[in-house]
Design a protein around this motif. Sequence first.
Motif, PDB file in Angstrom:
ATOM      1  N   SER A 253       0.841  -1.264  -0.102  1.00 49.67           N
ATOM      2  CA  SER A 253       0.021   0.030  -0.090  1.00 49.67           C
ATOM      3  C   SER A 253       0.832   1.335   0.048  1.00 49.67           C
ATOM      4  CB  SER A 253      -0.966   0.087   1.294  1.00 49.67           C
ATOM      5  OG  SER A 253      -0.287   0.105   2.401  1.00 49.67           O
ATOM      6  N   GLU A 254       0.226   2.272  -0.389  1.00 48.25           N
ATOM      7  CA  GLU A 254       0.937   3.741  -0.680  1.00 48.25           C
ATOM      8  C   GLU A 254       1.517   4.057   0.793  1.00 48.25           C
ATOM      9  OE1 GLU A 254       0.220   8.158  -2.026  1.00 48.25           O
ATOM     10  OE2 GLU A 254      -1.084   6.424  -2.546  1.00 48.25           O
ATOM     11  N   TYR A 255       0.502   3.965   1.757  1.00 49.45           N
ATOM     12  CA  TYR A 255       0.654   4.302   3.274  1.00 49.45           C
ATOM     13  C   TYR A 255       1.984   3.684   3.817  1.00 49.45           C
ATOM     14  CZ  TYR A 255       0.099   4.607   8.321  1.00 49.45           C
ATOM     15  OH  TYR A 255       0.284   4.633   9.506  1.00 49.45           O
ATOM     16  N   ILE A 256       2.222   2.382   3.602  1.00 50.20           N
ATOM     17  CA  ILE A 256       3.317   1.726   4.082  1.00 50.20           C
ATOM     18  C   ILE A 256       4.583   2.086   3.275  1.00 50.20           C
ATOM     19  CG2 ILE A 256       4.540  -0.689   4.505  1.00 50.20           C
ATOM     20  CD1 ILE A 256       2.102  -0.038   6.332  1.00 50.20           C
ATOM     21  N   GLN A 257       4.459   2.188   1.941  1.00 49.14           N
ATOM     22  CA  GLN A 257       5.611   2.424   1.263  1.00 49.14           C
ATOM     23  C   GLN A 257       6.125   3.768   1.170  1.00 49.14           C
ATOM     24  OE1 GLN A 257       7.429   0.294  -0.971  1.00 49.14           O
ATOM     25  NE2 GLN A 257       6.291  -1.356   0.147  1.00 49.14           N
ATOM     26  N   THR A 258       5.364   4.729   1.509  1.00 46.24           N
ATOM     27  CA  THR A 258       5.611   6.187   1.614  1.00 46.24           C
ATOM     28  C   THR A 258       5.986   6.635   3.256  1.00 46.24           C
ATOM     29  OG1 THR A 258       3.506   6.901   1.782  1.00 46.24           O
ATOM     30  CG2 THR A 258       4.765   6.993  -0.457  1.00 46.24           C
ATOM     31  N   GLU A 259       4.882   6.198   4.152  1.00 45.24           N
ATOM     32  CA  GLU A 259       5.368   6.608   5.380  1.00 45.24           C
ATOM     33  C   GLU A 259       5.884   5.855   6.480  1.00 45.24           C
ATOM     34  OE1 GLU A 259       1.441   8.504   7.101  1.00 45.24           O
ATOM     35  OE2 GLU A 259       1.084   8.998   4.818  1.00 45.24           O
ATOM     36  N   ILE A 260       5.865   4.687   6.278  1.00 41.25           N
ATOM     37  CA  ILE A 260       6.224   3.716   7.387  1.00 41.25           C
ATOM     38  C   ILE A 260       7.446   3.277   6.978  1.00 41.25           C
ATOM     39  CG2 ILE A 260       5.727   1.530   8.676  1.00 41.25           C
ATOM     40  CD1 ILE A 260       3.757   3.741   9.342  1.00 41.25           C
ATOM     41  N   ILE A 261       7.741   2.561   5.799  1.00 47.02           N
ATOM     42  CA  ILE A 261       9.022   2.167   5.364  1.00 47.02           C
ATOM     43  C   ILE A 261       9.217   2.700   4.112  1.00 47.02           C
ATOM     44  CG2 ILE A 261      10.370  -0.013   4.602  1.00 47.02           C
ATOM     45  CD1 ILE A 261       8.486  -1.683   6.236  1.00 47.02           C
TER      46      ILE A 261
END
Length: 190
Positions: free
Chosen positions: A157-165
């Motif tokens: 997901s975009e959220y994981i790929q941009t904000e978390i890792i």
Amino acid sequence: MNRRHALRHIALISGGLALIPSCDFSKDDILAAYKNLKVTTSQKALLAAISDTIIPAGEIKGALDLEVPDFILVMVNDCFIKENQEKFTAGLIAFPDYVQKTAGKKFDALSTKEKEELILNGTKLEGDDTPEGKERGNIAYFLNSTKRFTIQGYMASEYIQTEIIPYSLIPGEYNGAVLITDLQKPRING
């Protein structure tokens, strides 16, 4: 008003009233977005509850927040062969009965720990050639596929790929003299 118009209106109203008892509003509508799957809204809600049990929300967003159930259904609809789609759908249909037999309650009424144990035990079910064995095999196939696609959809997901890792297309520079304590968030290089 003319007598012909009044008779026409009475005939239309009578015909409409005759059709109302034949309408069945209790059925779940099949979602039209998935051509190869016959999934209802209640089955999609069950799938959402299962994916939310696999990756719940906490300090970061969970699977339900990232709309992973839609990802699961798209992957099954687009990437599975017809036989596997049928096994997935059969497992999705049989899962509520399995929950009722195993736990004695509906899936939504279970505690988080009970849901986790039920899903874990369901992934380990083994099927055979009997009808009950085929049902167990379909449930295991459904839960394993759901678990795999939940993790895949969540991690991609975009959220994981941009904000978390944060994703880095090009690997970072090499520095061989860095202390482990000085390292920052891990970066995924493509």
